[in-house]
Enzyme design. Structure first.
Site, PDB file in Angstrom:
ATOM      1  N   CYS A   3      20.630  47.610  17.979  1.00 26.01           N
ATOM      2  CA  CYS A   3      21.047  45.825  17.917  1.00 26.01           C
ATOM      3  C   CYS A   3      20.909  44.989  16.835  1.00 26.01           C
ATOM      4  O   CYS A   3      20.897  46.159  16.097  1.00 26.01           O
ATOM      5  CB  CYS A   3      20.752  45.589  19.046  1.00 26.01           C
ATOM      6  SG  CYS A   3      18.818  45.559  19.478  1.00 26.01           S
ATOM      7  N   ARG A   9      17.744  44.327  23.442  1.00 28.94           N
ATOM      8  CA  ARG A   9      18.845  45.217  23.742  1.00 28.94           C
ATOM      9  C   ARG A   9      18.940  46.549  23.415  1.00 28.94           C
ATOM     10  O   ARG A   9      18.636  47.298  24.493  1.00 28.94           O
ATOM     11  CB  ARG A   9      20.238  44.281  23.089  1.00 28.94           C
ATOM     12  CG  ARG A   9      20.885  42.955  24.257  1.00 28.94           C
ATOM     13  CD  ARG A   9      21.900  42.449  22.710  1.00 28.94           C
ATOM     14  NE  ARG A   9      22.075  42.092  22.256  1.00 28.94           N
ATOM     15  CZ  ARG A   9      22.360  41.550  21.210  1.00 28.94           C
ATOM     16  NH1 ARG A   9      24.136  41.540  21.287  1.00 28.94           N
ATOM     17  NH2 ARG A   9      21.803  41.507  19.599  1.00 28.94           N
ATOM     18  N   ASP A 119      23.666  38.399  23.131  1.00 26.21           N
ATOM     19  CA  ASP A 119      21.904  39.074  23.188  1.00 26.21           C
ATOM     20  C   ASP A 119      21.384  37.595  23.695  1.00 26.21           C
ATOM     21  O   ASP A 119      21.708  36.897  23.722  1.00 26.21           O
ATOM     22  CB  ASP A 119      21.967  37.864  21.610  1.00 26.21           C
ATOM     23  CG  ASP A 119      21.520  37.960  20.921  1.00 26.21           C
ATOM     24  OD1 ASP A 119      20.064  38.176  21.281  1.00 26.21           O
ATOM     25  OD2 ASP A 119      21.206  37.269  19.765  1.00 26.21           O
TER      26      ASP A 119
HETATM   27  P1  4NP Z   1      18.147  41.729  19.566  1.00 24.75           P
HETATM   28  O1  4NP Z   1      18.331  40.428  19.929  1.00 24.75           O
HETATM   29  O2  4NP Z   1      19.383  42.032  18.843  1.00 24.75           O
HETATM   30  O3  4NP Z   1      18.800  42.209  21.580  1.00 24.75           O
HETATM   31  O4  4NP Z   1      16.989  42.750  19.658  1.00 24.75           O
HETATM   32  C1  4NP Z   1      17.566  39.441  18.952  1.00 24.75           C
HETATM   33  C2  4NP Z   1      16.280  39.160  18.598  1.00 24.75           C
HETATM   34  C3  4NP Z   1      16.351  38.491  17.696  1.00 24.75           C
HETATM   35  C4  4NP Z   1      17.073  37.786  17.252  1.00 24.75           C
HETATM   36  C5  4NP Z   1      18.023  37.963  17.169  1.00 24.75           C
HETATM   37  C6  4NP Z   1      18.260  38.776  18.271  1.00 24.75           C
HETATM   38  N1  4NP Z   1      16.096  36.689  16.086  1.00 24.75           N
HETATM   39  O5  4NP Z   1      17.162  36.679  14.746  1.00 24.75           O
HETATM   40  O6  4NP Z   1      15.624  36.824  15.881  1.00 24.75           O
END
Ligand code: 4NP
Length: 149
Positions: A3, A9, A119
Protein backbone atom coordinates in the site's frame (compact mmCIF):
# COMPACT_ATOMS: atom_id res chain seq x y z
CA UNK A 1 1.18 -6.92 -0.04
CA UNK A 2 1.75 -3.27 -0.89
CA UNK A 3 0.00 0.00 0.00
CA UNK A 4 1.18 3.57 0.46
CA UNK A 5 2.33 3.73 4.08
CA UNK A 6 2.64 0.04 5.04
CA UNK A 7 0.87 0.86 8.30
CA UNK A 8 -2.82 0.15 7.54
CA UNK A 9 -3.93 -1.90 4.53
CA UNK A 10 -0.88 -3.94 3.56
CA UNK A 11 -0.07 -4.98 7.16
CA UNK A 12 -3.62 -6.31 7.47
CA UNK A 13 -3.37 -8.14 4.15
CA UNK A 14 0.03 -9.50 5.18
CA UNK A 15 -1.26 -10.62 8.60
CA UNK A 16 -4.30 -12.37 7.14
CA UNK A 17 -2.44 -14.19 4.38
CA UNK A 18 0.39 -15.16 6.75
CA UNK A 19 -2.15 -16.60 9.22
CA UNK A 20 -4.02 -18.54 6.51
CA UNK A 21 -0.82 -19.89 4.94
CA UNK A 22 0.13 -21.26 8.36
CA UNK A 23 -3.32 -22.76 9.00
CA UNK A 24 -3.38 -24.67 5.71
CA UNK A 25 0.31 -25.57 5.96
CA UNK A 26 1.59 -23.97 2.77
CA UNK A 27 5.27 -23.12 2.26
CA UNK A 28 4.71 -19.55 1.12
CA UNK A 29 6.66 -16.49 2.26
CA UNK A 30 4.45 -13.45 2.89
CA UNK A 31 5.62 -9.89 3.45
CA UNK A 32 4.43 -6.33 2.95
CA UNK A 33 5.77 -2.89 2.07
CA UNK A 34 4.71 0.66 1.28
CA UNK A 35 5.46 2.58 -1.89
CA UNK A 36 6.28 5.62 0.29
CA UNK A 37 8.95 5.98 2.98
CA UNK A 38 6.65 8.01 5.28
CA UNK A 39 6.40 5.44 8.07
CA UNK A 40 9.49 3.25 7.64
CA UNK A 41 10.36 1.39 10.85
CA UNK A 42 6.99 2.09 12.49
CA UNK A 43 4.44 -0.35 13.88
CA UNK A 44 1.10 -0.53 12.10
CA UNK A 45 -1.45 2.20 12.81
CA UNK A 46 -2.97 1.77 16.29
CA UNK A 47 -6.49 1.54 14.83
CA UNK A 48 -5.49 -1.20 12.37
CA UNK A 49 -3.73 -3.13 15.16
CA UNK A 50 -6.86 -2.90 17.32
CA UNK A 51 -9.14 -4.13 14.53
CA UNK A 52 -6.71 -6.93 13.72
CA UNK A 53 -6.65 -8.02 17.36
CA UNK A 54 -10.44 -7.89 17.55
CA UNK A 55 -10.61 -10.38 14.66
CA UNK A 56 -7.86 -12.57 16.17
CA UNK A 57 -5.20 -11.75 13.61
CA UNK A 58 -2.64 -9.63 15.48
CA UNK A 59 -0.21 -7.59 13.37
CA UNK A 60 1.78 -5.85 16.13
CA UNK A 61 5.08 -7.45 15.12
CA UNK A 62 5.18 -5.82 11.68
CA UNK A 63 7.46 -2.85 11.01
CA UNK A 64 6.93 -0.69 7.95
CA UNK A 65 9.40 -0.81 5.09
CA UNK A 66 9.51 0.74 1.65
CA UNK A 67 8.95 -1.30 -1.49
CA UNK A 68 12.23 -1.85 -3.30
CA UNK A 69 12.96 -2.89 -6.86
CA UNK A 70 14.67 -6.02 -5.44
CA UNK A 71 11.20 -7.15 -4.29
CA UNK A 72 10.56 -8.08 -7.92
CA UNK A 73 13.28 -10.72 -7.51
CA UNK A 74 12.12 -11.91 -4.09
CA UNK A 75 8.40 -12.39 -4.81
CA UNK A 76 6.31 -14.20 -7.41
CA UNK A 77 3.14 -12.24 -6.70
CA UNK A 78 2.84 -8.61 -5.60
CA UNK A 79 -0.58 -7.35 -4.56
CA UNK A 80 -1.33 -3.62 -4.66
CA UNK A 81 -4.16 -2.23 -2.54
CA UNK A 82 -5.08 0.52 -5.03
CA UNK A 83 -4.25 1.76 -8.51
CA UNK A 84 -1.84 4.39 -7.20
CA UNK A 85 0.28 1.71 -5.48
CA UNK A 86 -0.10 -0.42 -8.62
CA UNK A 87 1.10 2.35 -10.96
CA UNK A 88 3.98 3.32 -8.68
CA UNK A 89 5.27 -0.25 -8.70
CA UNK A 90 4.88 -0.51 -12.48
CA UNK A 91 7.13 2.56 -12.78
CA UNK A 92 9.85 0.60 -10.94
CA UNK A 93 9.40 -2.57 -13.01
CA UNK A 94 12.45 -3.46 -15.11
CA UNK A 95 10.79 -5.95 -17.44
CA UNK A 96 7.51 -7.46 -18.59
CA UNK A 97 8.16 -10.24 -16.04
CA UNK A 98 8.30 -7.71 -13.21
CA UNK A 99 5.13 -6.01 -14.45
CA UNK A 100 3.26 -9.31 -14.66
CA UNK A 101 3.81 -9.96 -10.94
CA UNK A 102 1.83 -6.88 -9.88
CA UNK A 103 -1.91 -7.39 -9.30
CA UNK A 104 -4.71 -5.40 -7.72
CA UNK A 105 -5.80 -7.41 -4.71
CA UNK A 106 -9.55 -6.80 -5.02
CA UNK A 107 -9.50 -8.21 -8.55
CA UNK A 108 -9.27 -11.55 -6.74
CA UNK A 109 -12.89 -11.08 -5.57
CA UNK A 110 -14.13 -8.68 -8.28
CA UNK A 111 -12.22 -9.84 -11.39
CA UNK A 112 -11.42 -7.08 -13.84
CA UNK A 113 -13.18 -4.34 -11.83
CA UNK A 114 -9.96 -2.68 -10.61
CA UNK A 115 -11.53 -1.69 -7.29
CA UNK A 116 -9.42 -0.13 -4.52
CA UNK A 117 -9.10 -1.09 -0.88
CA UNK A 118 -9.97 2.39 0.43
CA UNK A 119 -7.27 4.13 2.44
CA UNK A 120 -8.67 4.20 6.01
CA UNK A 121 -5.96 6.51 7.40
CA UNK A 122 -7.92 9.77 7.42
CA UNK A 123 -11.32 8.22 8.20
CA UNK A 124 -13.15 6.66 11.14
CA UNK A 125 -13.15 3.28 12.87
CA UNK A 126 -15.57 1.65 10.40
CA UNK A 127 -13.04 2.15 7.62
CA UNK A 128 -10.65 -0.21 9.36
CA UNK A 129 -13.32 -2.88 9.81
CA UNK A 130 -14.25 -2.53 6.13
CA UNK A 131 -10.60 -2.97 5.15
CA UNK A 132 -10.39 -6.07 7.33
CA UNK A 133 -13.51 -7.61 5.73
CA UNK A 134 -12.39 -6.93 2.15
CA UNK A 135 -8.94 -8.34 2.79
CA UNK A 136 -10.34 -11.37 4.60
CA UNK A 137 -12.37 -12.25 1.48
CA UNK A 138 -9.52 -11.50 -0.94
CA UNK A 139 -6.99 -13.56 1.02
CA UNK A 140 -9.44 -16.50 1.09
CA UNK A 141 -9.41 -16.49 -2.71
CA UNK A 142 -5.62 -16.15 -2.82
CA UNK A 143 -5.24 -19.11 -0.45
CA UNK A 144 -7.52 -21.26 -2.62
CA UNK A 145 -5.38 -20.42 -5.66
CA UNK A 146 -2.14 -21.12 -3.80
CA UNK A 147 -3.48 -24.50 -2.64
CA UNK A 148 -4.07 -25.45 -6.27
CA UNK A 149 -0.73 -24.07 -7.50
P1 4NP B 1 -1.80 2.70 4.21
O1 4NP B 1 -2.46 4.02 4.83
O2 4NP B 1 -1.27 3.09 2.85
O3 4NP B 1 -2.95 1.74 4.14
O4 4NP B 1 -0.72 2.28 5.16
C1 4NP B 1 -1.81 5.25 4.88
C2 4NP B 1 -0.93 5.50 5.88
C3 4NP B 1 -0.31 6.74 5.96
C4 4NP B 1 -0.58 7.71 5.02
C5 4NP B 1 -1.45 7.44 4.01
C6 4NP B 1 -2.07 6.21 3.93
N1 4NP B 1 0.05 8.98 5.12
O5 4NP B 1 -0.28 9.85 4.30
O6 4NP B 1 0.91 9.18 5.97
Amino acid sequence: MVCLGNICRSPMADGLLRQKVKIVGLDVFVDSAGTSNYHVGQQPDERMMETAKRFSCPIDALRARQFDVSDFDSFDLIYAMDSSNFNNMLKLARSKEDEAKVKLILNEIYPGENKAVPDPYFGGEQGFVDVYNMLDKATDVIIDKLKKA
